[in-house]
Structure formats: structure tokens, C-alpha cells
Design a protein around this motif. Sequence first.
Motif, mmCIF file in Angstrom:
data_model
loop_
_atom_site.group_PDB
_atom_site.id
_atom_site.type_symbol
_atom_site.label_atom_id
_atom_site.label_comp_id
_atom_site.label_asym_id
_atom_site.label_seq_id
_atom_site.Cartn_x
_atom_site.Cartn_y
_atom_site.Cartn_z
ATOM 1 N N ASN A 10 0.802 -1.336 0.175
ATOM 2 C CA ASN A 10 0.006 -0.043 0.049
ATOM 3 C C ASN A 10 0.882 1.170 -0.070
ATOM 4 O O ASN A 10 2.333 1.133 -0.264
ATOM 5 N N ASP A 11 0.217 2.411 0.136
ATOM 6 C CA ASP A 11 1.149 3.639 0.408
ATOM 7 C C ASP A 11 0.772 4.439 1.642
ATOM 8 O O ASP A 11 1.524 5.457 1.962
ATOM 9 N N ASP A 12 -0.204 3.740 2.402
ATOM 10 C CA ASP A 12 -0.659 4.477 3.725
ATOM 11 C C ASP A 12 0.490 3.825 4.789
ATOM 12 O O ASP A 12 0.371 4.258 5.893
ATOM 13 N N GLY A 13 1.206 3.074 4.438
ATOM 14 C CA GLY A 13 1.927 2.364 5.543
ATOM 15 C C GLY A 13 1.356 1.010 6.028
ATOM 16 O O GLY A 13 0.375 0.781 5.984
ATOM 17 N N ILE A 14 2.401 0.439 6.684
ATOM 18 C CA ILE A 14 2.227 -1.071 7.124
ATOM 19 C C ILE A 14 1.163 -1.249 7.964
ATOM 20 O O ILE A 14 0.378 -2.167 8.192
ATOM 21 N N PHE A 15 0.997 -0.027 8.817
ATOM 22 C CA PHE A 15 0.204 -0.264 10.111
ATOM 23 C C PHE A 15 -1.317 0.363 9.757
ATOM 24 O O PHE A 15 -2.151 0.208 10.544
ATOM 25 N N ALA A 16 -1.490 0.801 8.568
ATOM 26 C CA ALA A 16 -2.852 1.110 8.059
ATOM 27 C C ALA A 16 -3.912 0.125 8.120
ATOM 28 O O ALA A 16 -3.635 -1.021 7.630
ATOM 29 N N PRO A 17 -5.022 0.675 8.524
ATOM 30 C CA PRO A 17 -5.988 -0.370 8.493
ATOM 31 C C PRO A 17 -6.692 -0.894 7.252
ATOM 32 O O PRO A 17 -6.795 -2.289 7.244
ATOM 33 N N GLY A 18 -6.156 -0.345 6.267
ATOM 34 C CA GLY A 18 -6.888 -0.778 4.936
ATOM 35 C C GLY A 18 -5.829 -2.092 4.329
ATOM 36 O O GLY A 18 -6.564 -2.846 3.903
ATOM 37 N N ILE A 19 -4.514 -1.954 4.743
ATOM 38 C CA ILE A 19 -4.071 -3.184 4.231
ATOM 39 C C ILE A 19 -4.132 -4.302 5.131
ATOM 40 O O ILE A 19 -4.133 -5.484 4.478
ATOM 41 N N GLU A 20 -4.691 -4.367 6.246
ATOM 42 C CA GLU A 20 -5.216 -5.647 6.747
ATOM 43 C C GLU A 20 -6.258 -6.225 6.282
ATOM 44 O O GLU A 20 -6.663 -7.533 6.092
ATOM 45 N N THR A 21 -7.257 -5.187 5.754
ATOM 46 C CA THR A 21 -8.503 -5.730 5.201
ATOM 47 C C THR A 21 -8.173 -6.251 3.780
ATOM 48 O O THR A 21 -8.865 -7.285 3.651
ATOM 49 N N LEU A 22 -7.258 -5.654 3.070
ATOM 50 C CA LEU A 22 -6.899 -6.161 1.758
ATOM 51 C C LEU A 22 -6.222 -7.671 1.995
ATOM 52 O O LEU A 22 -6.460 -8.641 1.332
ATOM 53 N N ALA A 23 -5.550 -7.770 2.950
ATOM 54 C CA ALA A 23 -4.528 -8.942 3.069
ATOM 55 C C ALA A 23 -5.519 -9.975 3.615
ATOM 56 O O ALA A 23 -5.408 -11.117 3.203
ATOM 57 N N SER A 24 -6.650 -9.651 4.414
ATOM 58 C CA SER A 24 -7.507 -10.797 4.988
ATOM 59 C C SER A 24 -8.280 -11.427 3.798
ATOM 60 O O SER A 24 -8.714 -12.370 3.515
ATOM 61 N N SER A 25 -8.762 -10.322 2.929
ATOM 62 C CA SER A 25 -9.502 -10.746 1.796
ATOM 63 C C SER A 25 -8.878 -11.530 0.890
ATOM 64 O O SER A 25 -9.295 -12.614 0.230
ATOM 65 N N ALA A 26 -7.633 -11.145 0.497
ATOM 66 C CA ALA A 26 -6.973 -12.068 -0.329
ATOM 67 C C ALA A 26 -6.362 -13.342 -0.008
ATOM 68 O O ALA A 26 -6.134 -14.505 -0.570
ATOM 69 N N SER A 27 -6.362 -13.293 1.464
ATOM 70 C CA SER A 27 -5.824 -14.685 2.170
ATOM 71 C C SER A 27 -6.735 -15.818 1.761
ATOM 72 O O SER A 27 -6.511 -17.083 1.638
ATOM 73 N N LYS A 28 -7.895 -15.500 1.442
ATOM 74 C CA LYS A 28 -9.043 -16.670 0.890
ATOM 75 C C LYS A 28 -8.624 -17.242 -0.342
ATOM 76 O O LYS A 28 -9.393 -18.157 -0.738
ATOM 77 N N PHE A 29 -7.602 -16.541 -1.042
ATOM 78 C CA PHE A 29 -7.365 -17.131 -2.416
ATOM 79 C C PHE A 29 -5.860 -17.701 -2.533
ATOM 80 O O PHE A 29 -5.635 -18.104 -3.667
ATOM 81 N N GLY A 30 -5.108 -17.585 -1.414
ATOM 82 C CA GLY A 30 -3.903 -18.042 -1.566
ATOM 83 C C GLY A 30 -2.923 -17.476 -0.372
ATOM 84 O O GLY A 30 -3.532 -16.914 0.659
ATOM 85 N N LYS A 31 -1.715 -17.719 -0.388
ATOM 86 C CA LYS A 31 -0.770 -17.576 0.554
ATOM 87 C C LYS A 31 -0.524 -15.891 0.334
ATOM 88 O O LYS A 31 -0.121 -15.449 -0.593
ATOM 89 N N VAL A 32 -0.621 -15.059 1.288
ATOM 90 C CA VAL A 32 -0.368 -13.604 1.470
ATOM 91 C C VAL A 32 1.003 -13.415 1.996
ATOM 92 O O VAL A 32 1.350 -13.632 3.173
ATOM 93 N N VAL A 33 1.600 -12.479 1.313
ATOM 94 C CA VAL A 33 2.918 -11.762 1.939
ATOM 95 C C VAL A 33 2.818 -10.398 1.570
ATOM 96 O O VAL A 33 2.581 -9.697 0.752
ATOM 97 N N VAL A 34 2.873 -9.677 2.881
ATOM 98 C CA VAL A 34 2.888 -8.134 2.749
ATOM 99 C C VAL A 34 4.301 -7.657 2.876
ATOM 100 O O VAL A 34 5.070 -7.739 3.732
#
Length: 249
Positions: A10-34
Motif C-alpha cells: 500500500n502507500d498508507d504504511g504497513i500499520f494502516a487498517p486498509g492493508i489488513e483488510t486487503l490481506a485478509s480478503s486476499a488470504s481466502k485465495f492463496g498465501k499472502v505476503v505483505v
Amino acid sequence: MSDRLILVTNDDGIFAPGIETLASSASKFGKVVVVAPDRNRSAISSAMSVHSILRIDEIAQDRYACDGTPVDCILMGVRHVLEKTPDWILSGVNWGFNLAEDVLYSGTVGAALEGRLQGFRSAAFSLERNGNLEVAGGWIEKFLLAWETIDLPQGSIWNVNMPEGELKGFRITTQGRRDYYDLMEKRLDPRGKPYFWIGGEGGPDYEMAEGTDTAVVHDGYVSLTPININLTCRETIARRKEYEGAFGI
């Protein structure tokens, strides 16, 4: 779980709430690395740190903070962190829209474009500032479930924008127009020396032409805009003979 490997930034930083939402949604489709910036790097577009070193820290399992730009994070993830090439590169969820000409400034979109430049299926996600991340996460999952069924042309990404409230569905859109009232404010530091601050109080005025990203989100739909890395003006190329005559070609 699928054997897909998914790189998220992302561009808001690794501790931004939005990146956790995206990682959580993506995790249903494969392994996520942030791999994401260690601080807010908004409005940095496709900047790359070619004149400074980069550092990266693993802050949790499969979670890395890099002191560079979003583009640096994509390169760091693809070239250093991941053990194999990713299947998807996802950027966001950005706090605030990336509509119209915002795509030229957005670090969120810049990261997705870099993902495509590296040869991977990529998308950028943004949510209106008052939007609900839980609702957005559900729509991201719907998007990810469908987007592999048909690929974009080479060099293109999806720019996804979600308004606040209950969303009505998806719409394929073109890039709209907007006017910002940015200000260059001059101030004085404690020693009396001037410094300047860029940024306006109010938001942009969006043109609401039918079928554009700006109009569609205003109507409560998720905007899906195909963005192309190739910036050639096709209208000019279509009138090539006229321009060749003007330049004596």
C-alpha cells in the motif's frame, strides 16, 4: 487453500487498517505476503529510491516493513522476499478515493502499475474516507473471485474505487476528471525563515460524465477502471498525417 502466492502492499504504511483488510480478503485465495512502507508514503506515485539504500524488517510472519516507496516494496518483495514469483500483486486498501487524475499521483496505483511492469496480474483498491472497511472487504473478495476469468490487455491494471455506504454492484468505467483547489501556503518557522505547505482545505470537484469512475462511485457503485501503462495519446496517432504535415515529416 489455493497455491497462489499473493504480494500485498500500500502507500498508507504497513500499520494502516486498509492493508489488513486487503490481506485478509486476499488470504481466502492463496498465501499472502505483505511488503509495505514503514510509514505513510501517499501521493508518491511511481517513485523509486535510486539514490538511497533500502532497509527491510520482518515485523511478523509474512509481514515486512520497508523504508522505501510503494514501488520499492514491490521490487523488494519480488526480487528479495518471495521465494517464487507471485501470481497476484494487490495494492491498498487506500484511505480515500483514487479517481480521475489521482492515478497520476497515487502511490497505491503506482505500486500496482509496477507489479504489472514486473509481469504480474495487479490491481489497486481505494475506499472513500468515510467508507466501511468490512463492507469493502466483502466486495474485494467478489472482485478477486471474478478477475481471473478474463485478463486485461498486456500492460493494464484494474483501479478499483469503493464509495461509502451499501454498495449496489460493479461498473466498468473510464477515467473521469476532477479539479483540486490545492494551495501553496507560506509560513514562517520559529527563526523567521519561510517554508511552504501544499494542500487545500476542501476536496476536489468531480465531473460527473456518464460512465466515468467519478460518476459511478457517486451513484453508489464500485468503479472498475482499466488503467494502461502505455500513455500514448491514441487520438493524436489517429491524426498522424495532420501532425506529420505540420512538422514537415
